[in-house]
Design a protein around this motif. Structure first.
Motif, PDB file in Angstrom:
ATOM      1  N   SER A   1       0.829  -1.229   0.000  1.00 21.72           N
ATOM      2  CA  SER A   1       0.000   0.000   0.000  1.00 21.72           C
ATOM      3  C   SER A   1       0.853   1.264   0.000  1.00 21.72           C
ATOM      4  N   GLN A   2       2.163   1.096   0.157  1.00 19.84           N
ATOM      5  CA  GLN A   2       3.016   2.292   0.295  1.00 19.84           C
ATOM      6  C   GLN A   2       2.918   3.203  -0.925  1.00 19.84           C
ATOM      7  N   GLY A   3       2.682   4.473  -0.670  1.00 14.74           N
ATOM      8  CA  GLY A   3       2.653   5.478  -1.741  1.00 14.74           C
ATOM      9  C   GLY A   3       1.341   5.519  -2.502  1.00 14.74           C
ATOM     10  N   LEU A   4       0.402   4.657  -2.155  1.00 20.17           N
ATOM     11  CA  LEU A   4      -0.866   4.630  -2.903  1.00 20.17           C
ATOM     12  C   LEU A   4      -1.900   5.551  -2.270  1.00 20.17           C
ATOM     13  N   GLN A   5      -2.769   6.066  -3.114  1.00 23.27           N
ATOM     14  CA  GLN A   5      -3.913   6.815  -2.588  1.00 23.27           C
ATOM     15  C   GLN A   5      -5.056   5.840  -2.351  1.00 23.27           C
ATOM     16  N   ILE A   6      -5.409   5.674  -1.092  1.00 21.67           N
ATOM     17  CA  ILE A   6      -6.450   4.693  -0.750  1.00 21.67           C
ATOM     18  C   ILE A   6      -7.587   5.416  -0.039  1.00 21.67           C
ATOM     19  N   GLU A   7      -8.769   5.270  -0.579  1.00 21.05           N
ATOM     20  CA  GLU A   7      -9.963   5.891   0.019  1.00 21.05           C
ATOM     21  C   GLU A   7     -10.696   4.819   0.821  1.00 21.05           C
ATOM     22  N   LEU A   8     -10.546   4.873   2.138  1.00 21.38           N
ATOM     23  CA  LEU A   8     -11.213   3.887   3.001  1.00 21.38           C
ATOM     24  C   LEU A   8     -12.662   4.299   3.264  1.00 21.38           C
ATOM     25  N   GLY A   9     -13.472   3.353   3.688  1.00 18.24           N
ATOM     26  CA  GLY A   9     -14.858   3.668   4.071  1.00 18.24           C
ATOM     27  C   GLY A   9     -15.719   4.085   2.884  1.00 18.24           C
ATOM     28  N   GLN A  10     -15.328   3.686   1.681  1.00 15.77           N
ATOM     29  CA  GLN A  10     -16.090   4.028   0.475  1.00 15.77           C
ATOM     30  C   GLN A  10     -16.731   2.747  -0.057  1.00 15.77           C
ATOM     31  N   VAL A  11     -17.996   2.553   0.310  1.00 12.37           N
ATOM     32  CA  VAL A  11     -18.703   1.327  -0.096  1.00 12.37           C
ATOM     33  C   VAL A  11     -19.297   1.531  -1.489  1.00 12.37           C
ATOM     34  N   VAL A  12     -18.785   0.799  -2.452  1.00 12.47           N
ATOM     35  CA  VAL A  12     -19.254   0.939  -3.836  1.00 12.47           C
ATOM     36  C   VAL A  12     -20.632   0.293  -3.964  1.00 12.47           C
ATOM     37  N   THR A  13     -21.550   1.035  -4.600  1.00  5.39           N
ATOM     38  CA  THR A  13     -22.903   0.496  -4.788  1.00  5.39           C
ATOM     39  C   THR A  13     -23.230   0.291  -6.270  1.00  5.39           C
ATOM     40  N   GLU A  14     -22.543   1.046  -7.144  1.00  7.51           N
ATOM     41  CA  GLU A  14     -22.859   0.916  -8.578  1.00  7.51           C
ATOM     42  C   GLU A  14     -21.631   1.258  -9.419  1.00  7.51           C
ATOM     43  N   ILE A  15     -21.520   0.572 -10.549  1.00  5.43           N
ATOM     44  CA  ILE A  15     -20.447   0.878 -11.503  1.00  5.43           C
ATOM     45  C   ILE A  15     -21.110   1.088 -12.860  1.00  5.43           C
ATOM     46  N   GLN A  16     -21.007   2.305 -13.377  1.00  3.50           N
ATOM     47  CA  GLN A  16     -21.556   2.596 -14.709  1.00  3.50           C
ATOM     48  C   GLN A  16     -20.386   2.529 -15.673  1.00  3.50           C
ATOM     49  N   TRP A  17     -20.390   1.524 -16.530  1.00  2.00           N
ATOM     50  CA  TRP A  17     -19.128   1.224 -17.222  1.00  2.00           C
ATOM     51  C   TRP A  17     -19.151   1.358 -18.726  1.00  2.00           C
ATOM     52  N   GLU A  18     -20.320   1.576 -19.340  1.00  2.00           N
ATOM     53  CA  GLU A  18     -20.276   1.640 -20.802  1.00  2.00           C
ATOM     54  C   GLU A  18     -20.361   3.083 -21.262  1.00  2.00           C
ATOM     55  N   GLN A  19     -19.337   3.811 -20.988  1.00  2.00           N
ATOM     56  CA  GLN A  19     -19.275   5.213 -21.386  1.00  2.00           C
ATOM     57  C   GLN A  19     -17.802   5.582 -21.429  1.00  2.00           C
ATOM     58  N   PRO A  20     -17.456   6.722 -22.013  1.00  2.00           N
ATOM     59  CA  PRO A  20     -16.022   7.042 -22.126  1.00  2.00           C
ATOM     60  C   PRO A  20     -15.326   7.011 -20.771  1.00  2.00           C
ATOM     61  N   LEU A  21     -15.996   7.519 -19.753  1.00  2.00           N
ATOM     62  CA  LEU A  21     -15.412   7.431 -18.412  1.00  2.00           C
ATOM     63  C   LEU A  21     -16.242   6.461 -17.580  1.00  2.00           C
ATOM     64  N   VAL A  22     -15.549   5.643 -16.815  1.00  2.00           N
ATOM     65  CA  VAL A  22     -16.291   4.720 -15.940  1.00  2.00           C
ATOM     66  C   VAL A  22     -16.599   5.478 -14.654  1.00  2.00           C
ATOM     67  N   ARG A  23     -17.829   5.292 -14.181  1.00  2.00           N
ATOM     68  CA  ARG A  23     -18.287   6.003 -12.988  1.00  2.00           C
ATOM     69  C   ARG A  23     -18.484   4.987 -11.855  1.00  2.00           C
ATOM     70  N   VAL A  24     -17.748   5.181 -10.790  1.00  2.00           N
ATOM     71  CA  VAL A  24     -17.855   4.281  -9.626  1.00  2.00           C
ATOM     72  C   VAL A  24     -18.598   5.038  -8.526  1.00  2.00           C
ATOM     73  N   ILE A  25     -19.778   4.557  -8.211  1.00  2.00           N
ATOM     74  CA  ILE A  25     -20.626   5.277  -7.256  1.00  2.00           C
ATOM     75  C   ILE A  25     -20.552   4.583  -5.897  1.00  2.00           C
ATOM     76  N   THR A  26     -20.229   5.361  -4.875  1.00  2.00           N
ATOM     77  CA  THR A  26     -20.174   4.792  -3.522  1.00  2.00           C
ATOM     78  C   THR A  26     -21.322   5.376  -2.688  1.00  2.00           C
ATOM     79  N   GLN A  27     -21.427   4.924  -1.438  1.00  2.00           N
ATOM     80  CA  GLN A  27     -22.491   5.454  -0.568  1.00  2.00           C
ATOM     81  C   GLN A  27     -22.274   6.931  -0.277  1.00  2.00           C
ATOM     82  N   LYS A  28     -21.041   7.429  -0.472  1.00  2.00           N
ATOM     83  CA  LYS A  28     -20.765   8.823  -0.122  1.00  2.00           C
ATOM     84  C   LYS A  28     -20.469   9.714  -1.308  1.00  2.00           C
TER      85      LYS A  28
END
Ligand SMILES: Cc1cc2nc3c(=O)[nH]c(=O)nc-3n(C[C@H](O)[C@H](O)[C@H](O)COP(=O)(O)OP(=O)(O)OC[C@H]3O[C@@H](n4cnc5c(N)ncnc54)[C@H](O)[C@@H]3O)c2cc1C
Length: 457
Positions: free
Chosen positions: A230-257
């Motif tokens: 994990s060293q040097g990585l940006q890690i976002e804790l406490g982010q529960v993913v609920t949806e992934i919208q993936w068929e578009q130029p940018l992928v959208r990862v939706i979390t509870q927050k």
């Protein structure tokens, strides 16, 4: 407030920022360099391996993790200050050529070897097996694995239980022979593959590969490996993913927050989480991936650590095995006395029994474990001074311990689980590794594979 107002990208809250405009109008998004923007879902071993590799290659990576800690199914408890304990993976299984050995060497992680050669097996009344009992056990072992080998060349595929049925029905359920059969099925198959022998595929239960060498455990706990990765990585804790919208130029990862946008997303959600449909994929995943998710199995292995004021069992053994009256009841124990000089025993419960025990209270589990230990070691043994117990099947971020091949699943399904979807979605995690599923090294290698797929775009 609308979700969009919480959009985050690589740690920058986009609301009001220059990036924000891009995020609002994904069509207008332009990259200014060759850097890829990647979101990795899950800070387990596979996610961290992938993220570290992509970060090392200069890409912008964010790891989005639902728990408030990294490591996933590698989780070292620090409750006992003098003895870190692993709730998830404990051993590097097969140290030779295993990539985790290299990682452990890089950080000089101190390791200890335990061995099945240092095992003592006890019969149902708690006596060490006599020579005659050892011979009977060996005979059953040969008959069981002989029958399984034969079944692997016959169609159709059936469960391990079905293969063993002609043998086991010859014996009364209360007989010693029946208990010996159950002991082998539990201790040598269910504890290793985590699935019930009622469901494990005779054709494919052992389809994975193995590394040679010892089984080594970490003195400071397996957690040193995810910590290192994990060293040097940006890690976002406490982010529960609920949806992934993936068929578009940018992928959208939706979390509870909030939301994260990326060029590419690596999904390392455990099979149990995928099966439960806890994360919505928009659009839906293709049929073959959905079938792979539904048909592969997520099994259970749970641990119960008991700490005593002192040892009352042999200093020489690493494994204590018990031929229990009921299937799978405290069949396998590890002693930490010889390897770590600690008066600690670890009892395992796998498959259906491991799952059922999760509904019990801690006190009930400890009392049940103690009944077995009293049978083996006598009624005057001390009570444990403390315990630590896992419940992986009901852990919402894994919903099981690791994957197995049930009847109806074939190894190719793991390739289907692993296959990328266009240039948007990539998949890693132990279940996606056809060769080394169910292991920490399998998870690690799957992460490197997914990173490589992105690097090759
Ligand atoms: C009891 C037990 C004993 C084991 N023993 C061994 C062993 O001795 N040796 C060995 O090699 N292997 C062992 N294993 C297997 C090994 O631990 C796993 O195969 C490996 O750690 C899995 O890594 P992974 O990255 O695939 O998944 P994970 O480590 O589960 O990582 C997935 C991550 O996704 C996160 N996540 C889940 N849902 C969401 C969500 N909605 N939003 C955001 N994040 C989410 C999870 O919190 C997790 O951090 C054991 C496992 C268990 C449970």
């Amino acid at each position: 407030m609308h979700r969009r107002n919480f959009v985050k990208m690589f740690g920058l809250t986009l609301m009001g920022s220059a990036h924000g405009a891009c995020a609002e109008k994904s069509q207008g998004y332009m990259t200014t360099s060759n850097k890829k923007r990647i979101v990795v879902i899950g800070a387990g071993l596979s996610g961290l391996a992938a993220a570290q590799e992509l970060h090392r290659q200069g890409h912008e990576v964010v790891v989005v993790e639902g728990r408030d800690r990294i490591g996933g199914r590698i989780w070292t408890s620090s409750k006992w200050a003098d003895m870190p304990l692993d709730f998830g993976a404990t051993w590097i299984h097969g140290t030779q050529g295993n990539p985790l050995t290299d990682l452990a060497d890089q950080i000089n992680a101190k390791r200890l070897t335990t061995s099945y050669d240092r095992a003592e097996t006890y019969n149902t009344s708690g006596q060490s097996l006599s020579e005659a009992e050892e011979t009977r056990l060996e005979d059953f072992r040969n008959r069981i694995f002989g029958a399984l080998e034969k079944a692997q060349n016959e169609d159709p595929d059936v469960s391990i239980r079905q293969v063993i049925e002609p043998l086991s029905r010859q014996f009364d359920k209360s007989s010693e022979s029946y208990r010996l059969i159950n002991f082998i099925l539990s201790g040598e198959i269910e504890q290793e593959y985590s699935g019930s022998t009622e469901r494990l595929s005779a054709h494919w239960y052992d389809s994975g590969k193995e590394f040679d060498g010892n089984d080594d455990l970490f003195v400071q706990g397996f957690g040193v490996i995810p910590e290192f990765l994990s060293q040097g990585l940006q890690i976002e804790l406490g982010q529960v993913v609920t949806e992934i919208q993936w068929e578009q130029p940018l992928v959208r990862v939706i979390t509870q927050k909030t939301e994260f946008l990326a060029d590419h997303v690596i999904v390392t959600l455990p099979l149990g989480v995928l099966q439960a449909g806890k994360v919505r994929f928009t659009p839906e995943l293709p049929q073959n991936k959905q079938i792979a998710i539904a048909k592969l199995g997520m099994g259970v292995l749970n641990k119960c650590y008991l700490r005593f004021p002192d040892t009352f069992w042999s200093d020489e053994v690493d494994w204590l095995e018990y031929i229990s009256e009921n299937h799978g009841e405290w069949t396998e124990w590890v002693s930490f006395k010889r390897a770590a000089n600690m008066p600690v025993l670890l009892g395992f419960n796998a498959a259906d029994r491991g799952r059922a025990l999760e509904a019990w209270s801690d006190e009930q589990i400890v009392e049940s474990a103690m009944q077995t230990l009293r049978t083996i070691n006598g009624v005057s043994i001390p009570e444990p001074i403390d315990y630590q117990i896992t419940r992986w099947a009901t852990d919402p971020f894994s919903l099981g311990s690791y994957s197995y091949n049930p009847v109806g699943a074939v190894p190719k399904m793991r390739q289907e689980l692993a296959a990328p979807l266009g240039n948007s979605l990539f998949f890693a995690g132990e279940a996606s590794n056809e060769d080394y599923f169910g292991t920490a090294h399998g998870a690690y290698l799957s992460g490197l594979r997914a990173a490589q797929e992105i690097l090759e775009i």
